[in-house]
Motif scaffolding. Structure first.
Motif, PDB file in Angstrom:
ATOM      1  N   ALA A 111      94.257  87.862  11.891  1.00  0.00           N
ATOM      2  CA  ALA A 111      93.527  87.007  10.944  1.00  0.00           C
ATOM      3  C   ALA A 111      93.586  87.582   9.531  1.00  0.00           C
ATOM      4  O   ALA A 111      93.886  86.872   8.570  1.00  0.00           O
ATOM      5  CB  ALA A 111      92.071  86.865  11.391  1.00  0.00           C
ATOM      6  N   ASP A 112      93.296  88.878   9.412  1.00  0.00           N
ATOM      7  CA  ASP A 112      93.250  89.504   8.074  1.00  0.00           C
ATOM      8  C   ASP A 112      94.604  89.448   7.388  1.00  0.00           C
ATOM      9  O   ASP A 112      94.688  89.251   6.177  1.00  0.00           O
ATOM     10  CB  ASP A 112      92.872  90.987   8.190  1.00  0.00           C
ATOM     11  N   GLU A 113      95.663  89.694   8.133  1.00  0.00           N
ATOM     12  CA  GLU A 113      96.965  89.874   7.484  1.00  0.00           C
ATOM     13  C   GLU A 113      97.808  88.598   7.496  1.00  0.00           C
ATOM     14  O   GLU A 113      98.516  88.333   6.553  1.00  0.00           O
ATOM     15  CB  GLU A 113      97.741  91.031   8.132  1.00  0.00           C
ATOM     16  N   TRP A 135     106.594  89.405  12.073  1.00  0.00           N
ATOM     17  CA  TRP A 135     106.550  89.416  10.609  1.00  0.00           C
ATOM     18  C   TRP A 135     106.058  90.768  10.072  1.00  0.00           C
ATOM     19  O   TRP A 135     106.669  91.365   9.195  1.00  0.00           O
ATOM     20  CB  TRP A 135     105.636  88.273  10.116  1.00  0.00           C
ATOM     21  N   THR A 136     104.949  91.276  10.626  1.00  0.00           N
ATOM     22  CA  THR A 136     104.396  92.528  10.087  1.00  0.00           C
ATOM     23  C   THR A 136     105.299  93.723  10.440  1.00  0.00           C
ATOM     24  O   THR A 136     105.430  94.664   9.651  1.00  0.00           O
ATOM     25  CB  THR A 136     102.913  92.727  10.509  1.00  0.00           C
ATOM     26  N   SER A 137     105.966  93.660  11.601  1.00  0.00           N
ATOM     27  CA  SER A 137     106.898  94.754  11.951  1.00  0.00           C
ATOM     28  C   SER A 137     108.091  94.736  11.001  1.00  0.00           C
ATOM     29  O   SER A 137     108.567  95.795  10.574  1.00  0.00           O
ATOM     30  CB  SER A 137     107.420  94.589  13.381  1.00  0.00           C
ATOM     31  N   ALA A 138     108.575  93.531  10.671  1.00  0.00           N
ATOM     32  CA  ALA A 138     109.716  93.430   9.741  1.00  0.00           C
ATOM     33  C   ALA A 138     109.332  93.969   8.367  1.00  0.00           C
ATOM     34  O   ALA A 138     110.121  94.660   7.706  1.00  0.00           O
ATOM     35  CB  ALA A 138     110.178  91.975   9.635  1.00  0.00           C
ATOM     36  N   ASN A 139     108.096  93.682   7.949  1.00  0.00           N
ATOM     37  CA  ASN A 139     107.618  94.214   6.665  1.00  0.00           C
ATOM     38  C   ASN A 139     107.604  95.739   6.694  1.00  0.00           C
ATOM     39  O   ASN A 139     108.096  96.399   5.772  1.00  0.00           O
ATOM     40  CB  ASN A 139     106.213  93.675   6.386  1.00  0.00           C
ATOM     41  N   ALA A 140     107.068  96.310   7.775  1.00  0.00           N
ATOM     42  CA  ALA A 140     106.966  97.779   7.865  1.00  0.00           C
ATOM     43  C   ALA A 140     108.361  98.413   7.893  1.00  0.00           C
ATOM     44  O   ALA A 140     108.594  99.442   7.246  1.00  0.00           O
ATOM     45  CB  ALA A 140     106.162  98.164   9.111  1.00  0.00           C
ATOM     46  N   ALA A 192     101.560  97.294   6.054  1.00  0.00           N
ATOM     47  CA  ALA A 192     102.166  98.379   6.850  1.00  0.00           C
ATOM     48  C   ALA A 192     101.107  99.421   7.216  1.00  0.00           C
ATOM     49  O   ALA A 192     101.089  99.938   8.340  1.00  0.00           O
ATOM     50  CB  ALA A 192     103.310  99.020   6.069  1.00  0.00           C
ATOM     51  N   ARG A 193     100.213  99.699   6.281  1.00  0.00           N
ATOM     52  CA  ARG A 193      99.130 100.667   6.570  1.00  0.00           C
ATOM     53  C   ARG A 193      98.219 100.130   7.670  1.00  0.00           C
ATOM     54  O   ARG A 193      97.835 100.846   8.593  1.00  0.00           O
ATOM     55  CB  ARG A 193      98.305 100.923   5.312  1.00  0.00           C
ATOM     56  N   SER A 194      97.876  98.855   7.603  1.00  0.00           N
ATOM     57  CA  SER A 194      96.947  98.346   8.620  1.00  0.00           C
ATOM     58  C   SER A 194      97.657  98.166   9.961  1.00  0.00           C
ATOM     59  O   SER A 194      97.033  98.301  11.007  1.00  0.00           O
ATOM     60  CB  SER A 194      96.202  97.099   8.155  1.00  0.00           C
TER      61      SER A 194
END
Ligand SMILES: N[C@@H](CCC(=O)N[C@@H](CS)C(=O)NCC(=O)O)C(=O)O
Length: 333
Positions: A100-102, A265-270, A298-300
């Motif tokens: 939800a947050d990201e 999506w968040t893994s690709a960003n990291a 990436a931090r979260s």
């Protein structure tokens, strides 16, 4: 006002209303302070970053960043716990909060600043809050100033004409899943809220106040709206359910949103950030989704992976995550 915490926030800030709901639920004495030009100096005294919410404790400590902030108060006010005792549900609640947050913030931010009618509505509310006493003749100029600051940020969240269909489809899918889910329960995991409720409701509450996403929500998703209203002042109304009873409508959220969209999506960003790239692209649905790399996500994600690693008994959790295609991205890194 000894013992009263001050929450500097805004009705238009999802992370602010998330923290305010938590304080209300825990009955922690607090004052809601609308962030404005009138309290700029005081805000700067306590804030490390120019972000809301900011909580100032009675001892004069300034706290920011809603997730660690809630965890800080959860240690001081453990009852009623927002973490299910079942370790599998405990992690799933945190996973939904991170989603939800990201990611859930994307539909919210996209609808608010992409369409003219929504821009006008949000910019006017922000301008009136930030500049109390603004005379009517100055409103139009202030609306332009706020829009001029926010609209270019669409690029930072990856919202554009090319990605709008993916973001909007995610919003509608989320609503359809949740509408079925709230047919038979008051909160995400049963009769009282968990961490995931606070994160998820906050983004959708903001959507409900904006013209375009609000209309998309009100008609087809009245039960979601009822939950949003409950979450503004949540109550402990009983027990949490078991995974077996939650599964029919929580699993689709994990599979179709968290596993299919958010974690890739968040893994690709990291990964892109690790490789020093300024932009990254992946296929979401059947189209490319491109956005600038962001350090905060990436931090979260690293914090979420650490939380996963710390679950001592993963025997019931791992099969659920594997079925929803959430397991590999949580083990990476
Ligand atoms: N990760 C932070 C995010 C805080 C955040 O992004 N706040 C936004 C409002 S929702 C903000 O203050 N933006 C600064 C601005 O708009 O100038 C949290 O969970 O508290």
């Amino acid at each position: 006002m000894a013992n009263v915490h001050r929450i500097f926030g805004s009705e238009l800030s999802p992370y602010s209303v998330k923290v305010r709901s938590y304080f209300r639920y825990k009955k922690i004495a607090h004052e809601w302070v609308l962030r404005s030009s009138a309290n700029q100096e005081e805000f700067q005294l306590y804030a490390k970053l120019p972000l809301i919410p900011l909580v100032v404790t009675p001892e004069g400590q300034g706290l920011q960043d809603s997730t660690p902030l809630i965890e800080h108060f959860e240690k001081l006010h453990p009852e009623p716990s927002i973490h299910p005792a079942d370790p599998a549900l405990g992690f799933l609640s945190a996973l939904i909060e991170e989603y939800a947050d990201e990611w859930g913030n994307k539909p919210m931010f996209h609808y608010r600043w992409f369409y003219e009618v929504d821009r006008q509505s949000a910019a006017e509310r922000i301008a009136r809050q930030m500049m109390p006493g603004l005379d009517e003749a100055s409103v139009a100029g202030a609306v332009q100033t706020v829009s001029g600051r926010m609209v270019p940020r669409l690029k930072l969240v990856g919202s554009s004409a090319a990605t709008k269909d993916q973001i909007e489809a995610s919003y509608l899918r989320q609503l359809a899943i949740l509408e079925a889910h709230f047919e038979s329960r008051k909160y995400l995991f049963g009769a009282r809220p968990v961490l995931g409720d606070f994160g998820l409701y906050a983004q959708l509450y903001e959507c409900s106040t904006d013209p375009t996403p609000g209309a998309l929500l009100r008609e087809p998703a009245p039960r979601v709206l009822g939950w949003i209203e409950r979450m503004l002042d949540p109550r402990n109304e009983g027990e949490l359910e078991s995974w077996e009873s939650l599964r029919p409508t929580v699993f689709p959220l994990l599979r179709d949103e968290v596993g299919a969209i958010f974690l890739p999506w968040t893994s690709a960003n990291a990964r892109a950030l690790g490789a020093g790239e300024k932009e990254f692209s992946l296929t979401l649905g059947d189209k490319p989704f491109t956005q600038e790399t962001q350090k905060y996500h990436a931090r979260s994600l690293a914090a979420l992976r650490a939380r996963y690693a710390a679950v001592t008994d993963k025997s019931r959790l791992d099969p659920i995550l594997a079925d929803a295609r959430c397991l590999e991205p949580l083990r990476e890194g």
